[in-house]
Design a protein around this motif. Structure first.
Motif, PDB file in Angstrom:
ATOM      1  N   GLU A   5       0.843  -1.191   0.000  1.00 56.60           N
ATOM      2  CA  GLU A   5       0.000   0.000   0.000  1.00 56.60           C
ATOM      3  C   GLU A   5       0.883   1.248   0.000  1.00 56.60           C
ATOM      4  N   ALA A   6       0.489   2.238  -0.761  1.00 57.45           N
ATOM      5  CA  ALA A   6       1.267   3.480  -0.847  1.00 57.45           C
ATOM      6  C   ALA A   6       1.075   4.309   0.415  1.00 57.45           C
ATOM      7  N   HIS A   7       2.103   5.049   0.785  1.00 54.12           N
ATOM      8  CA  HIS A   7       1.996   5.970   1.908  1.00 54.12           C
ATOM      9  C   HIS A   7       2.865   7.182   1.630  1.00 54.12           C
ATOM     10  N   GLU A   8       2.549   8.296   2.247  1.00 56.36           N
ATOM     11  CA  GLU A   8       3.174   9.578   1.950  1.00 56.36           C
ATOM     12  C   GLU A   8       3.955  10.130   3.122  1.00 56.36           C
ATOM     13  N   PHE A   9       4.465   9.252   3.996  1.00 56.60           N
ATOM     14  CA  PHE A   9       5.135   9.738   5.197  1.00 56.60           C
ATOM     15  C   PHE A   9       6.429   8.970   5.443  1.00 56.60           C
ATOM     16  N   MET A  10       7.318   9.620   6.180  1.00 61.72           N
ATOM     17  CA  MET A  10       8.449   8.949   6.804  1.00 61.72           C
ATOM     18  C   MET A  10       8.191   8.922   8.297  1.00 61.72           C
ATOM     19  N   TYR A  11       8.647   7.845   8.965  1.00 61.89           N
ATOM     20  CA  TYR A  11       8.306   7.631  10.366  1.00 61.89           C
ATOM     21  C   TYR A  11       9.561   7.470  11.208  1.00 61.89           C
ATOM     22  N   ARG A  12       9.392   7.770  12.496  1.00 62.40           N
ATOM     23  CA  ARG A  12      10.435   7.528  13.496  1.00 62.40           C
ATOM     24  C   ARG A  12       9.769   7.027  14.765  1.00 62.40           C
ATOM     25  N   VAL A  13      10.242   5.894  15.285  1.00 66.96           N
ATOM     26  CA  VAL A  13       9.680   5.321  16.504  1.00 66.96           C
ATOM     27  C   VAL A  13      10.198   6.122  17.687  1.00 66.96           C
ATOM     28  N   THR A  14       9.316   6.771  18.399  1.00 64.44           N
ATOM     29  CA  THR A  14       9.711   7.573  19.563  1.00 64.44           C
ATOM     30  C   THR A  14       9.489   6.849  20.884  1.00 64.44           C
ATOM     31  N   ARG A  15       8.632   5.805  20.846  1.00 64.15           N
ATOM     32  CA  ARG A  15       8.378   5.072  22.087  1.00 64.15           C
ATOM     33  C   ARG A  15       7.884   3.671  21.747  1.00 64.15           C
ATOM     34  N   GLY A  16       8.347   2.680  22.511  1.00 64.69           N
ATOM     35  CA  GLY A  16       7.929   1.308  22.267  1.00 64.69           C
ATOM     36  C   GLY A  16       8.728   0.664  21.143  1.00 64.69           C
ATOM     37  N   LEU A  38      11.808  -3.026  15.271  1.00 61.95           N
ATOM     38  CA  LEU A  38      12.390  -1.687  15.272  1.00 61.95           C
ATOM     39  C   LEU A  38      12.243  -1.089  16.663  1.00 61.95           C
ATOM     40  N   PRO A  39      13.354  -0.748  17.337  1.00 61.60           N
ATOM     41  CA  PRO A  39      13.262  -0.147  18.671  1.00 61.60           C
ATOM     42  C   PRO A  39      13.015   1.352  18.584  1.00 61.60           C
ATOM     43  N   ALA A  40      12.911   1.986  19.730  1.00 62.55           N
ATOM     44  CA  ALA A  40      12.751   3.434  19.762  1.00 62.55           C
ATOM     45  C   ALA A  40      13.977   4.091  19.143  1.00 62.55           C
ATOM     46  N   GLY A  41      13.736   5.094  18.324  1.00 61.23           N
ATOM     47  CA  GLY A  41      14.807   5.781  17.614  1.00 61.23           C
ATOM     48  C   GLY A  41      14.986   5.343  16.185  1.00 61.23           C
ATOM     49  N   ALA A  42      14.426   4.207  15.814  1.00 60.12           N
ATOM     50  CA  ALA A  42      14.563   3.710  14.443  1.00 60.12           C
ATOM     51  C   ALA A  42      13.620   4.477  13.517  1.00 60.12           C
ATOM     52  N   THR A  43      14.033   4.635  12.285  1.00 58.00           N
ATOM     53  CA  THR A  43      13.219   5.303  11.279  1.00 58.00           C
ATOM     54  C   THR A  43      12.840   4.305  10.201  1.00 58.00           C
ATOM     55  N   VAL A  68       4.825   6.979  17.321  1.00 60.51           N
ATOM     56  CA  VAL A  68       5.681   7.263  16.179  1.00 60.51           C
ATOM     57  C   VAL A  68       5.438   8.692  15.738  1.00 60.51           C
ATOM     58  N   SER A  69       6.498   9.340  15.295  1.00 54.01           N
ATOM     59  CA  SER A  69       6.367  10.667  14.683  1.00 54.01           C
ATOM     60  C   SER A  69       6.514  10.503  13.184  1.00 54.01           C
ATOM     61  N   ARG A  70       5.879  11.388  12.444  1.00 57.43           N
ATOM     62  CA  ARG A  70       5.881  11.247  10.996  1.00 57.43           C
ATOM     63  C   ARG A  70       6.055  12.602  10.329  1.00 57.43           C
TER      64      ARG A  70
END
Length: 774
Positions: A5-16, A38-43, A68-70
């Motif tokens: 599936e297409a998506h329009e974001f980049m992500y970063r795991v901030t917790r969990g 993927l641990p916290a801090g991974a993109t 996650v932040s995006r």
């Protein structure tokens, strides 16, 4: 968002933590493969940002309260477009991260015994060219749409700089074009016929046996082409197109009488030059023929004069455009620029079959691009049986693949060896040359960013292909051996529980619960089963359980479960492409087992256990189902992707081998009859329990002269039957004295004993279904 599936974001795991799976988890957990945590801090999500392709894996919340932040694609592209230096650093770091994922997924493919070892197949020769691609070729070579392409063919070209290039040759009416790739960037060269003096098959340095064609330029330089096939056809096409071009070039330009009657001083430079040449080259008789008739009206003469003037101006403009195209083609064309000059500094090296291009552990700090041939990528593995190190081939790379990215980008030692499988030609570009060029500001930051973005996009395509291969292999391996079969086999169960205790993937209480349940299922239907059932209920399910297993509320929908326990539902990725299950962040925390037993079911279990009635084997079915679901989702797929699972597959494969009596360990007699007996036996190589039916041929022959026909029909019937209420047959073999039929082992009871217990009375359907488990 899920796989494909297409998506329009980049992500970063901030917790969990986030679990990465290949496949759609909506179908079945057994049809997906966990490829990373993927641990916290991974993109993640940067691969889709680079190439615009849909995600190649699915990300799910793997712990409580995942955040996650995006950042949207539009916002990120706008930010990078405003700062070239930031874009260069971003794309460089992104290429490094994708290269690390490529290393992990390549290492995972090395552990696959039967995995395909080719990353890409050699490109097939181009036969048909689509209209869309032809337009692109015309645009690159500055060829107008009015020109016809006479021929195209794969070929090798040696340009005047003596560089050997491999690509595709295009022969047009006015130009010979050559398109090739270097480090994934498409380059081209064009040779207009107006600059070609001769088209030759033989010269002082070129023999006809070499199957080459030389284009000698008016400047004295030369291009040499070596078509892969059809050198005579290519030569004929070049020769005919050049002759036609020369004929058109020497043909007299038709000029109208109105142009001859005009004052030469009133024409612009191009028109005057064209008119003067025409007057000098045109015979006097021809000029008289071009004059209008004396009887023509003045208005007609004026219209002809204006029409002729427009035609002459158009011809002059076309001539100027042709000269501009020729100059651009000889000067490098669209590909010229700082980045093209950077690629021009690459060197072409030749390796013979068996030569080591990169040695494991070395630091080449060079980016390699296969121009011709193929190479194999090998990693070192230690044999479990001999403890000897040997090379394992994980990939075969064909032209125009690149390799050496990690050492090129970071200077780290190579994690694999690259060996030439054939006589191979490789373009090489050192990191020191790149750094000096970038550091000297000869290459703008925008073009540096373009170079690293292109490299990251190429690596993303390789990661996607390998991730798909690894995920399919993992899913197929898990599907070939179901969890229920592992739990029912004593040897498989022992290997699985040992791996669970070492991996720390699930709560330790789960291992004890599985062991106790296995003992309960193997207990005969007597007072011992009642005691075992009471022990399990008191220890795990009762109000005052000694070792309770954590209970949490959840629905049966996997989507609802994931949505409930993470803060942001946006968790699809392609950063997933790590191959080892826990390579990025270590083993995930143990999962508590959620046993869902309704109050009514709990009360029913308690009432059965308070009485002296022998409990059925499906007494704890709700609890067992929930435990199996938890194992399947959080542990068994990891086990199926580990090296320990290969031992189970080896044992499973041995089940297909037709054994002899020496392959079984005889344990006890299950029953006896006049013609033979039934023994409980365990197959030595795989540990599977069977019922071994032994028939004495002498006794069979004494009872019937057609005993062979009867035995054969019995065997055929057992092989043809596939029903849950009919015991299946696994093997059949014989010795001079005995016939052996190896059948499914159904423990605890025989049908004869069950009929005796009911004194020959009819058996009710609920009792039959319950008796099936016996």
């Amino acid at each position: 968002m899920r796989d494909s599936e297409a998506h329009e974001f980049m992500y970063r795991v901030t917790r969990g933590s986030v679990r990465v799976e290949k496949g759609d988890p909506r179908s079945s957990t057994s049809r997906t493969a966990v490829v990373n945590h993927l641990p916290a801090g991974a993109t993640f999500g940067e691969m889709s940002f680079l190439d615009g392709a849909p995600a190649c894996a699915t990300c799910l919340a793997d712990s409580e309260n995942v955040e996650v932040s995006r950042l949207s694609r539009v916002s990120l592209e706008s930010l990078l477009a405003s700062d070239s230096a930031l874009a260069r650093d971003f794309y460089r770091q992104t290429a490094i991260e994708i290269t690390r994922r490529l290393q992990r997924v390549s290492a995972a493919s090395a552990d696959m015994r039967d995995a395909p070892r080719g990353l890409t197949s050699p490109m097939p020769p181009m036969v048909n060219l689509s209209a869309k691609k032809l337009l692109k070729v015309r645009h690159r070579l500055n060829i107008p749409d009015t020109e016809t392409m006479a021929l195209m063919a794969p070929a090798t070209m040696i340009n005047p700089a003596r560089r050997r290039l491999h690509g595709t040759l295009y022969v047009f009416e006015t130009t010979v074009g050559f398109v090739y790739k270097m480090f994934g960037l498409k380059q081209y060269e064009a040779v207009p016929y107006r600059h070609v003096s001769e088209v030759l098959r033989e010269t002082l340095t070129l023999r006809k046996e070499d199957r080459g064609i030389e284009l000698t330029l008016t400047s004295g330089k030369a291009y040499t082409f070596f078509p892969s096939t059809g050198v005579d056809d290519v030569f004929d096409a070049m020769h005919k197109c050049r002759e036609a071009f020369e004929t058109r070039n020497h043909r007299l330009v038709s000029v109208s009488a109105a142009a001859f009657e005009q004052d030469p001083h009133q024409l612009d430079g191009s028109e005057r030059s064209l008119t003067d040449r025409s007057r000098l080259a045109t015979p006097r008789s021809a000029r008289s023929e071009l004059r209008p008739a004396s009887a023509a009206l003045p208005t007609e003469r004026k219209s002809r004069r204006e029409s002729s003037r427009r035609e002459d101006q158009a011809a002059a403009a076309a001539a100027r455009d042709a000269l501009a195209r020729d100059a651009a083609a000889l000067g490098g064309g669209v590909g010229a620029g700082a980045l093209a000059r950077l690629l021009a500094a690459a060197t072409l090296e030749r390796y013979k079959t068996g030569d080591v291009i990169i040695d494991n552990g070395s630091r080449p700090a060079t980016l390699f691009n296969i121009a011709r041939g193929r190479v194999s990528v090998e990693v070192r593995r230690v044999d479990d049986e001999t403890d000897l190190t040997h090379a394992v081939k994980i990939l075969t790379l064909y032209e125009p693949a690149m390799f050496g990215e990690m050492s090129f980008l970071t200077g780290e030692p190579a994690c694999a060896s690259v060996v030439a499988e054939l006589d191979t030609e490789v373009w090489q570009m050192s990191a020191s040359h790149i750094d000096s060029s970038f550091g000297s500001s000869s290459v703008p930051a925008a073009e540096q960013a373009l170079f690293y973005r292109h490299l990251g996009g190429y690596l993303s395509a390789r990661v996607r292909q390998l991730t798909a291969m690894v995920g399919e292999n993992f899913a197929a391996a898990a599907g070939s051996l179901a969890l229920e079969e592992v739990l029912s086999n004593a040897v498989f169960f022992a290997l699985f529980t040992r791996w669970l205790s070492q991996s720390n993937l699930v709560d330790a209480q789960l291992l004890h619960f599985l062991t106790d349940m296995r003992d309960f299922l193997a207990t005969p239907a007597n007072e011992s089963r009642l005691i075992a059932a009471r022990h399990i209920y008191t220890k795990y399910l009762g109000a005052n359980a000694i070792s309770p297993i954590s209970v949490r509320a959840r629905t049966g929908n996997a989507d609802d479960l994931h949505t409930k326990h993470h803060a942001s539902p946006h968790a699809n990725t392609d950063a997933h492409s790590h191959a080892q299950p826990h390579a990025a962040g270590g083993a995930p925390p143990p999962h508590k087992v959620a046993i869902l037993v309704s109050e009514a079911a709990r009360d029913e279990i308690a009432s059965l256990l308070t009485s002296e009635t022998i409990p059925p084997m499906d007494l704890f079915a709700p609890a067992v189902k929930d435990v199996l679901d938890t194992l399947q989702a959080h542990a068994y797929r990891h086990f199926a992707q580990s090296s320990a699972f290969q031992a189970l597959l080896d044992l499973k494969a041995k089940e297909a081998h037709v054994p002899t009596l020496d392959n079984f360990k005889l344990l006890q007699i299950l029953g006896e009859g006049y013609e033979g007996k039934v023994l409980q036996a365990r197959k030595k190589d795989c540990g599977v329990m069977y019922a071994l039916k032994v028939l004495d041929k002498t006794v069979l022959a004494s009872r019937s002269r057609r005993w062979q026909l009867h035995a054969t029909r019995e065997l055929e019937c057992l092989r043809a039957c596939d029903h849950p209420y009919i015991v299946s047959i696994a093997y059949a073999f014989q010795t001079p004295q005995y016939l052996y039929m190896v059948q499914e082992h159904v423990p605890n009871h025989t049908l004869a004993r069950y009929l005796e217990a009911h004194e020959g009375k009819p058996i009710r359907e609920p009792e039959v279904s319950r008796g099936r488990a016996w």
